[in-house]
Design a protein around this motif. Structure first.
Motif, mmCIF file in Angstrom:
data_model
loop_
_atom_site.group_PDB
_atom_site.id
_atom_site.type_symbol
_atom_site.label_atom_id
_atom_site.label_comp_id
_atom_site.label_asym_id
_atom_site.label_seq_id
_atom_site.Cartn_x
_atom_site.Cartn_y
_atom_site.Cartn_z
ATOM 1 N N GLY A 119 0.799 -1.206 0.000
ATOM 2 C CA GLY A 119 0.000 0.000 0.000
ATOM 3 C C GLY A 119 0.830 1.252 0.000
ATOM 4 N N ALA A 120 0.563 2.124 0.977
ATOM 5 C CA ALA A 120 1.227 3.424 0.996
ATOM 6 C C ALA A 120 2.702 3.281 1.297
ATOM 7 N N HIS A 121 3.462 4.302 0.900
ATOM 8 C CA HIS A 121 4.900 4.319 1.153
ATOM 9 C C HIS A 121 5.137 4.721 2.606
ATOM 10 N N TYR A 122 6.091 4.035 3.236
ATOM 11 C CA TYR A 122 6.450 4.362 4.604
ATOM 12 C C TYR A 122 7.962 4.513 4.704
ATOM 13 N N ALA A 123 8.393 5.437 5.577
ATOM 14 C CA ALA A 123 9.818 5.567 5.859
ATOM 15 C C ALA A 123 9.971 6.027 7.286
ATOM 16 N N GLY A 124 10.956 5.492 7.975
ATOM 17 C CA GLY A 124 11.150 5.839 9.372
ATOM 18 C C GLY A 124 12.070 7.024 9.526
ATOM 19 N N ALA A 125 11.790 7.843 10.527
ATOM 20 C CA ALA A 125 12.673 8.966 10.812
ATOM 21 C C ALA A 125 13.966 8.451 11.418
ATOM 22 N N LEU A 126 15.066 9.041 11.049
ATOM 23 C CA LEU A 126 16.359 8.610 11.567
ATOM 24 C C LEU A 126 16.432 8.882 13.058
ATOM 25 N N GLN A 127 16.911 7.888 13.783
ATOM 26 C CA GLN A 127 17.061 8.016 15.220
ATOM 27 C C GLN A 127 18.516 7.771 15.565
ATOM 28 N N SER A 128 19.091 8.648 16.344
ATOM 29 C CA SER A 128 20.499 8.519 16.717
ATOM 30 C C SER A 128 20.596 8.154 18.183
ATOM 31 N N THR A 174 9.931 2.805 15.477
ATOM 32 C CA THR A 174 8.640 3.388 15.175
ATOM 33 C C THR A 174 8.556 3.646 13.681
ATOM 34 N N ILE A 175 7.321 3.705 13.177
ATOM 35 C CA ILE A 175 7.095 3.909 11.755
ATOM 36 C C ILE A 175 6.573 5.311 11.535
ATOM 37 N N SER A 176 7.157 5.997 10.574
ATOM 38 C CA SER A 176 6.724 7.333 10.199
ATOM 39 C C SER A 176 6.152 7.288 8.803
ATOM 40 N N CYS A 177 5.129 8.100 8.542
ATOM 41 C CA CYS A 177 4.503 8.083 7.230
ATOM 42 C C CYS A 177 5.143 9.089 6.292
ATOM 43 N N LYS A 178 6.309 9.612 6.646
ATOM 44 C CA LYS A 178 7.018 10.551 5.789
ATOM 45 C C LYS A 178 7.822 9.761 4.766
ATOM 46 N N ALA A 179 7.344 9.753 3.519
ATOM 47 C CA ALA A 179 7.877 8.812 2.540
ATOM 48 C C ALA A 179 9.192 9.250 1.914
ATOM 49 N N ASP A 180 9.361 10.527 1.666
ATOM 50 C CA ASP A 180 10.502 10.997 0.879
ATOM 51 C C ASP A 180 11.541 11.711 1.741
ATOM 52 N N ASP A 181 11.861 11.153 2.883
ATOM 53 C CA ASP A 181 12.853 11.746 3.770
ATOM 54 C C ASP A 181 14.220 11.665 3.095
ATOM 55 N N PRO A 182 14.848 12.778 2.779
ATOM 56 C CA PRO A 182 16.145 12.734 2.078
ATOM 57 C C PRO A 182 17.243 12.096 2.900
ATOM 58 N N ASP A 183 17.186 12.236 4.229
ATOM 59 C CA ASP A 183 18.192 11.608 5.080
ATOM 60 C C ASP A 183 18.124 10.089 4.973
ATOM 61 N N ILE A 184 16.906 9.553 5.007
ATOM 62 C CA ILE A 184 16.724 8.109 4.878
ATOM 63 C C ILE A 184 17.247 7.630 3.534
ATOM 64 N N ASN A 185 16.770 8.269 2.474
ATOM 65 C CA ASN A 185 17.142 7.828 1.128
ATOM 66 C C ASN A 185 18.645 7.943 0.888
ATOM 67 N N GLY A 186 19.255 9.020 1.379
ATOM 68 C CA GLY A 186 20.678 9.205 1.150
ATOM 69 C C GLY A 186 21.543 8.254 1.948
ATOM 70 N N THR A 187 21.197 8.054 3.221
ATOM 71 C CA THR A 187 22.026 7.236 4.100
ATOM 72 C C THR A 187 21.963 5.758 3.750
ATOM 73 N N SER A 236 11.447 1.412 8.745
ATOM 74 C CA SER A 236 12.075 2.035 9.894
ATOM 75 C C SER A 236 13.576 2.065 9.684
ATOM 76 N N ALA A 237 14.233 3.099 10.208
ATOM 77 C CA ALA A 237 15.687 3.216 10.077
ATOM 78 C C ALA A 237 16.237 3.965 11.273
ATOM 79 N N ARG A 255 20.530 0.672 11.809
ATOM 80 C CA ARG A 255 19.547 -0.406 11.660
ATOM 81 C C ARG A 255 18.505 -0.015 10.640
ATOM 82 N N LEU A 256 17.990 -1.016 9.947
ATOM 83 C CA LEU A 256 17.067 -0.782 8.846
ATOM 84 C C LEU A 256 16.031 -1.899 8.813
ATOM 85 N N VAL A 257 14.773 -1.526 8.588
ATOM 86 C CA VAL A 257 13.697 -2.493 8.384
ATOM 87 C C VAL A 257 13.018 -2.166 7.065
#
Length: 236
Positions: free
Chosen positions: A45-54, A74-87, A154-155, A161-163
């Motif tokens: 279904g919808a795109h999901y991406a987790g906010a980076l947690q340090s 935790t799961i965040s519904c922010k799909a196009d997080d540049p930090d997630i995609n880049g890292t 999640s990331a 860590r990455l899910v």
């Protein structure tokens, strides 16, 4: 006289009472959503991406079991997080390459630690040598692998860590049947973004431990290593 008097002085009749309302109980027809259906709906279904947690720590924590992942992530519904995609972009691309049956010695050496483990519903590999052998043996077991989708659920950073939820369709040789596989993968990485542990769960379900299932997964990993056409270790 008597009848007239009675008519004149008679009491009014009691008012008519309306009948009591009828209460009808309707039983719910909703069925409980099973865990694998929930995972499937997330993956398709919808795109999901987790906010980076340090999490700052002096020592590298041990890999987490999926149960611990579910408690801490935790799961965040922010799909196009540049930090997630880049890292995690390189990690996700290498995983897609591995699961599509297109490994290379360079990618294996770049992405896996020497003592890494890979737990799959069909096998369990320990060490990069076994992982390399199994990665190159899997293309012998499938005619084709079609990548449908990959979603970051999640990331986290420090520890890394990455899910992901992923969906592939594999075509089995000889019989030509197609196997539709949706899975959730839990990935622990070191500071160099090399995989320390990867746990692959089909439909998000934990691996069976009944009737010697764990021993069978280790045996199948050994068999795949024996038939593997894996090239010699890349040292470049």
């Amino acid at each position: 006289m008597t009848s007239a008097t009675a008519h004149a002085g008679g009491t009014n009749p009691e008012p008519t009472r309306s009948p009591s309302p009828t209460i009808t109980y309707h039983h719910s027809h909703l069925l409980p959503l099973q865990r694998h259906e929930l995972i499937g709906s997330i993956a398709g279904g919808a795109h999901y991406a987790g906010a980076l947690q340090s999490h700052n720590s002096d020592s590298e924590p041990p890999p987490l079991h999926p149960k611990a992942w579910r408690r801490q992530s935790t799961i965040s519904c922010k799909a196009d997080d540049p930090d997630i995609n880049g890292t995690f972009k390189g990690v996700v691309e290498d995983l897609q390459q591995f699961y599509s049956g297109k490994p290379t010695p360079e990618a294996v050496q770049r992405r896996w630690c020497e003592e890494a483990t890979w737990e799959h519903p069909l096998f369990k590999c320990t060490g990069i040598s076994e992982i390399r052998a199994v990665l190159f043996a899997l293309p012998l077991c499938v005619r084709s692998a079609e990548h449908i989708s990959t979603r970051i659920l999640s990331a986290g950073l420090a520890p890394n860590r990455l899910v992901c939820a992923q969906h592939y369709v594999y075509t089995i040789p000889l019989i030509g049947s197609r196997k539709d596989i949706k899975s959730v993968i839990y990935v622990d990485l070191d500071e160099d973004m090399k995989i320390v542990q990867l746990i692959d769960q089909w439909n998000g379900q934990e691996h069976s431990t009944r009737w010697g299932a764990a021993s069978f997964r280790r045996l199948l990993a050994k068999v795949l290593c024996w038939i593997s056409p894996a090239p010699k270790r890349h040292t470049g």
